[in-house]
Design an enzyme around this catalytic site. Structure first.
Site, PDB file in Angstrom:
ATOM      1  N   ARG A  45       0.850  -1.200   0.000  1.00 26.34           N
ATOM      2  CA  ARG A  45       0.000   0.000   0.000  1.00 26.34           C
ATOM      3  C   ARG A  45       0.885   1.250   0.000  1.00 26.34           C
ATOM      4  O   ARG A  45       0.605   2.226  -0.694  1.00 26.34           O
ATOM      5  CB  ARG A  45      -0.930   0.002   1.229  1.00 26.34           C
ATOM      6  CG  ARG A  45      -1.958  -1.130   1.202  1.00 26.34           C
ATOM      7  CD  ARG A  45      -3.011  -0.957   2.278  1.00 26.34           C
ATOM      8  NE  ARG A  45      -2.531  -1.194   3.632  1.00 26.34           N
ATOM      9  CZ  ARG A  45      -2.547  -2.373   4.257  1.00 26.34           C
ATOM     10  NH1 ARG A  45      -3.030  -3.429   3.647  1.00 26.34           N
ATOM     11  NH2 ARG A  45      -2.102  -2.487   5.500  1.00 26.34           N
ATOM     12  N   LYS A 221     -18.436  17.784  -1.306  1.00 25.58           N
ATOM     13  CA  LYS A 221     -18.046  16.703  -2.229  1.00 25.58           C
ATOM     14  C   LYS A 221     -19.311  15.920  -2.592  1.00 25.58           C
ATOM     15  O   LYS A 221     -19.705  14.985  -1.890  1.00 25.58           O
ATOM     16  CB  LYS A 221     -16.999  15.799  -1.572  1.00 25.58           C
ATOM     17  CG  LYS A 221     -16.584  14.622  -2.450  1.00 25.58           C
ATOM     18  CD  LYS A 221     -15.295  13.977  -1.983  1.00 25.58           C
ATOM     19  CE  LYS A 221     -15.004  12.721  -2.783  1.00 25.58           C
ATOM     20  NZ  LYS A 221     -13.662  12.203  -2.603  1.00 25.58           N
TER      21      LYS A 221
HETATM   22  C1  5MM Z   1     -11.131   6.527  -2.197  1.00 21.30           C
HETATM   23  O1  5MM Z   1     -12.387   6.013  -1.858  1.00 21.30           O
HETATM   24  C2  5MM Z   1     -12.968   6.384  -0.620  1.00 21.30           C
HETATM   25  C3  5MM Z   1     -13.247   5.016  -0.084  1.00 21.30           C
HETATM   26  O2  5MM Z   1     -13.625   4.976   1.168  1.00 21.30           O
HETATM   27  P1  5MM Z   1     -13.845   3.539   1.905  1.00 21.30           P
HETATM   28  O3  5MM Z   1     -12.658   2.696   1.671  1.00 21.30           O
HETATM   29  O4  5MM Z   1     -13.998   3.941   3.323  1.00 21.30           O
HETATM   30  O5  5MM Z   1     -15.090   2.942   1.295  1.00 21.30           O
HETATM   31  C4  5MM Z   1     -14.251   7.219  -0.871  1.00 21.30           C
HETATM   32  O6  5MM Z   1     -14.781   7.814   0.265  1.00 21.30           O
HETATM   33  C5  5MM Z   1     -13.931   8.271  -1.871  1.00 21.30           C
HETATM   34  O7  5MM Z   1     -13.087   9.251  -1.316  1.00 21.30           O
HETATM   35  C6  5MM Z   1     -15.119   8.961  -2.489  1.00 21.30           C
HETATM   36  O8  5MM Z   1     -16.251   8.144  -2.567  1.00 21.30           O
HETATM   37  C7  5MM Z   1     -14.739   9.359  -3.888  1.00 21.30           C
HETATM   38  O9  5MM Z   1     -14.185   8.260  -4.558  1.00 21.30           O
HETATM   39  P2  5MM Z   1     -14.741   7.858  -5.970  1.00 21.30           P
HETATM   40  O10 5MM Z   1     -14.040   6.585  -6.318  1.00 21.30           O
HETATM   41  O11 5MM Z   1     -16.232   7.710  -5.826  1.00 21.30           O
HETATM   42  O12 5MM Z   1     -14.354   9.029  -6.861  1.00 21.30           O
END
Ligand code: 5MM
Length: 341
Positions: A45, A221
């Site tokens: 990671r 967001k």
């Molecule tokens: C990077 O993805 C985040 C994942 O969180 P978890 O592992 O706790 O599920 C997520 O919160 C992310 O920051 C947002 O949803 C935006 O990511 P995407 O992939 O939807 O652009």
């Protein structure tokens, strides 16, 4: 850099720049690594994220900040440099995911509530010391109309938690990203997404006012307004843009620091095309940029595939996606630029 919340928020949405969401929790990053056949360990990671944070072109030109996970904000690169210092050296701002995830909401099957408020004041103080100047909390609102999901209770509880989180962040000198994600996984049409997103954002801003959150020092967001994936319909970028902006004009105060979209399961190019269409019909009262996880990382992840020999290719893939989204944040992207690459 200025430590005023308003200035940090403004830097997060600086012209043509956006956020890299690299805050996958251990379970999520494992799922991503499974796809590319890489074992998820603390070192793999670290290597993967170090590859992105050292991608000089992408980071210095197109990325304003990086959302980190608790493990990553404490990790050191292979040469001993803290990953936070590598990010700062590119001019980007380190940020941190502080929620503890979406859990089933008792009494409301199909709804979730995001947890993590207990002890948050102390954790924020720790993250500030570690270098974080913004934070993120994601509420998850699923849509399944036939089952009464989401309930008003779920929307209300999540908005209330987001507001309590945001107030604690500002007390700690940290800009809160408020993320009320209306999922695109369902079978709903675009109109339903619009209605549920409207109810969610209306409640969110009611709660943020009640919690005395300074809106100028916050970033929203949000999801875009889209048809659910299982509906079999794909909305055109023009329709997404028109409905998303209509929604925001009705619900999102002009005072906030800015808007940085999540990608939510859209393909890389779809997320770019939709952001571009949104900015192309401006000017708008807010800056609108990206805070993408999957839509920024899918290409570099595949190119990297866990091999040191692929680092340069992965960094080039990341730079390309970041550049395309930089153009979309300015409303200057064109599909031909994808083919050219
Ligand atoms: C990077 O993805 C985040 C994942 O969180 P978890 O592992 O706790 O599920 C997520 O919160 C992310 O920051 C947002 O949803 C935006 O990511 P995407 O992939 O939807 O652009």
């Amino acid at each position: 850099m200025s430590e005023r919340l308003e200035d940090i928020a403004a830097a997060m949405v600086a012209d043509g720049k956006g956020l890299l969401a690299a805050d996958e929790s251990s379970g999520t990053i494992k799922k991503r690594f499974d796809v590319i056949g890489v074992e998820s360990t603390a070192d793999s990671r670290r290597d993967y994220r170090e590859m992105m944070f050292r991608a000089k072109e992408a980071m210095t030109r197109y990325i304003s900040g990086v959302i980190l996970y608790d493990e990553t904000i404490r990790q050191k690169a292979a040469d001993g440099t803290p990953l936070v210092d590598i990010i700062k050296a590119t001019g980007a701002i380190p940020g941190i995911k502080v929620d503890a995830g979406a859990k089933p909401l008792a009494g409301y099957p199909g709804d979730t509530i995001t947890e993590g408020l207990d002890g948050l004041r102390e954790r924020l103080a720790d993250y500030y010391t570690l270098g974080a100047r913004f934070a993120k909390w994601r509420a998850v609102i699923d849509i399944d109309v036939a089952k009464g999901v989401p309930s008003a209770t779920s929307i209300g509880s999540n908005a209330h938690a987001l507001a309590r989180y945001a107030a604690l962040c500002q007390e700690a000198g940290i800009v809160p990203i408020v993320e009320p994600e209306v999922l695109m996984d369902g079978a709903h049409d675009i109109g339903t997404c619009y209605e549920i997103s409207k109810a969610t954002l209306t409640k969110l801003y009611t709660e943020l006012y009640a919690a005395r959150v300074v809106l100028e020092g916050t970033i929203l967001k949000p999801n875009m307004v889209l048809a659910g994936k299982k509906s079999g319909n794909t909305s055109s970028p023009e329709e997404v843009a028109e409905k998303t902006i209509k929604l925001f004009r009705e619900t999102v105060p002009a005072a906030i620091g800015g808007i940085a979209f999540l990608s939510g399961g859209q393909s890389d190019e779809e997320a770019t095309a939709n952001l571009n269409a949104i900015n192309a019909i401006g000017p708008h009262p807010w800056k609108l940029t990206f805070s993408y996880g999957r839509a920024l990382q899918a290409a570099p992840q595949k190119a990297w595939s866990g091999k040191a020999a692929n680092v340069a290719a992965a960094q080039a893939a990341f730079a390309h996606r970041a550049q395309m989204n930089h153009l979309a944040a300015l409303g200057k992207w064109q599909p031909e630029l994808e083919q050219a690459a």
